[in-house]
Motif scaffolding. Structure first.
Motif, PDB file in Angstrom:
ATOM      1  N   GLU A  72       0.813  -1.223   0.000  1.00 42.40           N
ATOM      2  CA  GLU A  72       0.000   0.000   0.000  1.00 42.40           C
ATOM      3  C   GLU A  72       0.843   1.268   0.000  1.00 42.40           C
ATOM      4  O   GLU A  72       0.419   2.297  -0.531  1.00 42.40           O
ATOM      5  CB  GLU A  72      -0.938   0.006   1.215  1.00 42.40           C
ATOM      6  N   TRP A  73       2.022   1.221   0.604  1.00 47.18           N
ATOM      7  CA  TRP A  73       2.825   2.441   0.714  1.00 47.18           C
ATOM      8  C   TRP A  73       4.316   2.121   0.723  1.00 47.18           C
ATOM      9  O   TRP A  73       4.726   1.012   1.046  1.00 47.18           O
ATOM     10  CB  TRP A  73       2.455   3.237   1.975  1.00 47.18           C
ATOM     11  N   THR A  74       5.095   3.113   0.355  1.00 51.29           N
ATOM     12  CA  THR A  74       6.548   3.036   0.435  1.00 51.29           C
ATOM     13  C   THR A  74       7.075   4.398   0.846  1.00 51.29           C
ATOM     14  O   THR A  74       6.627   5.435   0.319  1.00 51.29           O
ATOM     15  CB  THR A  74       7.169   2.632  -0.922  1.00 51.29           C
ATOM     16  N   VAL A  75       8.026   4.409   1.775  1.00 52.70           N
ATOM     17  CA  VAL A  75       8.684   5.636   2.207  1.00 52.70           C
ATOM     18  C   VAL A  75      10.173   5.508   1.921  1.00 52.70           C
ATOM     19  O   VAL A  75      10.813   4.525   2.294  1.00 52.70           O
ATOM     20  CB  VAL A  75       8.451   5.907   3.705  1.00 52.70           C
ATOM     21  N   LEU A  76      10.714   6.506   1.237  1.00 54.16           N
ATOM     22  CA  LEU A  76      12.130   6.563   0.896  1.00 54.16           C
ATOM     23  C   LEU A  76      12.790   7.601   1.799  1.00 54.16           C
ATOM     24  O   LEU A  76      12.442   8.781   1.753  1.00 54.16           O
ATOM     25  CB  LEU A  76      12.279   6.960  -0.576  1.00 54.16           C
ATOM     26  N   LEU A  77      13.732   7.163   2.657  1.00 55.18           N
ATOM     27  CA  LEU A  77      14.389   8.047   3.618  1.00 55.18           C
ATOM     28  C   LEU A  77      15.733   8.514   3.086  1.00 55.18           C
ATOM     29  O   LEU A  77      16.585   7.709   2.700  1.00 55.18           O
ATOM     30  CB  LEU A  77      14.589   7.318   4.951  1.00 55.18           C
ATOM     31  N   LEU A  78      15.942   9.834   3.086  1.00 60.21           N
ATOM     32  CA  LEU A  78      17.169  10.444   2.582  1.00 60.21           C
ATOM     33  C   LEU A  78      17.735  11.412   3.613  1.00 60.21           C
ATOM     34  O   LEU A  78      16.981  11.955   4.436  1.00 60.21           O
ATOM     35  CB  LEU A  78      16.901  11.205   1.285  1.00 60.21           C
ATOM     36  N   ASP A  79      19.058  11.652   3.547  1.00 61.54           N
ATOM     37  CA  ASP A  79      19.656  12.667   4.405  1.00 61.54           C
ATOM     38  C   ASP A  79      20.646  13.494   3.597  1.00 61.54           C
ATOM     39  O   ASP A  79      20.674  13.433   2.363  1.00 61.54           O
ATOM     40  CB  ASP A  79      20.305  12.038   5.652  1.00 61.54           C
ATOM     41  N   GLY A 148      -1.012  -0.741  10.595  1.00 60.17           N
ATOM     42  CA  GLY A 148      -1.365  -2.121  10.288  1.00 60.17           C
ATOM     43  C   GLY A 148      -1.505  -2.398   8.805  1.00 60.17           C
ATOM     44  O   GLY A 148      -2.014  -3.448   8.412  1.00 60.17           O
ATOM     45  N   VAL A 149      -1.026  -1.472   7.984  1.00 62.47           N
ATOM     46  CA  VAL A 149      -1.146  -1.595   6.535  1.00 62.47           C
ATOM     47  C   VAL A 149       0.217  -1.982   5.955  1.00 62.47           C
ATOM     48  O   VAL A 149       1.244  -1.425   6.337  1.00 62.47           O
ATOM     49  CB  VAL A 149      -1.634  -0.264   5.914  1.00 62.47           C
ATOM     50  N   ASP A 150       0.221  -2.924   5.010  1.00 70.52           N
ATOM     51  CA  ASP A 150       1.473  -3.399   4.427  1.00 70.52           C
ATOM     52  C   ASP A 150       2.204  -2.293   3.674  1.00 70.52           C
ATOM     53  O   ASP A 150       1.618  -1.616   2.818  1.00 70.52           O
ATOM     54  CB  ASP A 150       1.202  -4.548   3.448  1.00 70.52           C
ATOM     55  N   PRO A 167       4.832  -5.574  12.124  1.00 65.13           N
ATOM     56  CA  PRO A 167       4.690  -6.839  11.396  1.00 65.13           C
ATOM     57  C   PRO A 167       4.363  -6.665   9.926  1.00 65.13           C
ATOM     58  O   PRO A 167       4.566  -7.586   9.127  1.00 65.13           O
ATOM     59  CB  PRO A 167       3.543  -7.538  12.136  1.00 65.13           C
ATOM     60  N   CYS A 168       3.844  -5.504   9.542  1.00 71.08           N
ATOM     61  CA  CYS A 168       3.426  -5.307   8.156  1.00 71.08           C
ATOM     62  C   CYS A 168       4.445  -4.492   7.342  1.00 71.08           C
ATOM     63  O   CYS A 168       4.164  -4.131   6.198  1.00 71.08           O
ATOM     64  CB  CYS A 168       2.075  -4.583   8.120  1.00 71.08           C
TER      65      CYS A 168
END
Length: 266
Positions: A72-79, A148-150, A167-168
């Motif tokens: 459902e989602w993706t987060v890309l972490l940058l610095d 709770g969302v994948d 867990p997701c």
């Protein structure tokens, strides 16, 4: 239906900043970014359906049914040190190919985000980019863990930071790329391009005979010795591909949720 928190809109990077970054990136440099996007798309089979349901009948009188669908989602972490546009694009594009609908790039550095990175986002169609202070990063991650969302976190920050776990949630940390072996041949590779796409990397010049003796994180070599280079490096770029990137062992399947059922064959 999953949605990112509304308060993230207050930290969205302005369109004007995207526009300035795009204009500041020269057309030949943008061409290399577009080439990376196109090739990573091609490798990850963009023509494949985002959802599948396969039934397999096996000897022994049983069947398996396998369903796949995008996370459902993706987060890309940058610095601050996330400055290589092609390495970032090579992590982002598989999520786009997989059909993830909610993708957020989160910059948590002190300075301004790299213009080359922003130009890459613009070319890839990644508009949701925010600049968050650390306390807001933690608030966002807590929200994701508790949803709770994948989903998936792609961590491309230079410093390893402990993250809350759920867990997701899937987690991928980009391998460190600090040095690249360069095996030159006449005017190849284009070192100006290499410097643009990897401004944070040390380039180590080697010859064909010493290539396997130098320990670096990747190699750029003439096409005729790619096979030899693969014996010593996980990532090898042939001359003519020096401005592109591809992560070894990482593709759009990382962003797919799979469910499997065991049934009795009819």
């Amino acid at each position: 239906m999953f949605e990112f928190p509304l308060w993230l809109q207050d930290f969205q990077i302005d369109d004007d900043i995207f526009g300035e970054a795009y204009e500041a990136t020269l057309p030949p440099q943008r061409a290399w970014l577009k080439k990376t996007i196109a090739q990573v798309y091609g490798i990850n089979s963009p023509e494949a359906p985002s959802k599948t349901w396969n039934v397999n009948t096996w000897r022994g009188g049983f069947e398996t049914e396998v369903s796949t669908s995008p996370l459902e989602w993706t987060v890309l972490l940058l610095d601050d040190k996330s400055v290589s546009p092609v390495r970032i694009l090579a992590a982002l594009v598989p999520a786009l190919v997989a059909g993830v609908k909610n993708i957020l790039a989160v910059y948590c550095g002190e300075a301004e985000i790299s213009q080359a990175v922003l130009a890459g986002f613009e070319l890839a169609g990644q508009e949701d980019v925010v600049h968050l202070p650390q306390d807001k990063v933690e608030e966002l991650l807590d929200y994701l863990m508790q949803s709770g969302v994948d989903g998936a976190i792609l961590d491309m920050r230079s410093r390893l930071v402990l993250l809350p776990c759920g867990p997701c949630v899937r987690y991928w940390r980009a391998p460190e790329i600090s040095s690249i072996s360069i095996c030159k041949e006449e005017d190849s590779p284009d070192m100006d391009v290499m410097t643009f796409v990897h401004p944070d990397v040390e380039f180590v010049e080697v010859d064909e005979d010493s290539l396997g003796e130098v320990r670096t994180d990747a190699a750029v070599v003439p096409a005729e010795i790619v096979g030899d280079a693969l014996m010593d490096f996980n990532i090898v770029l042939a001359h003519g591909q020096e401005g592109c990137w591809l992560w070894s062992g990482f593709n759009c399947s990382f962003f797919k949720r799979e469910s499997v059922a065991l049934t009795v064959a009819e």
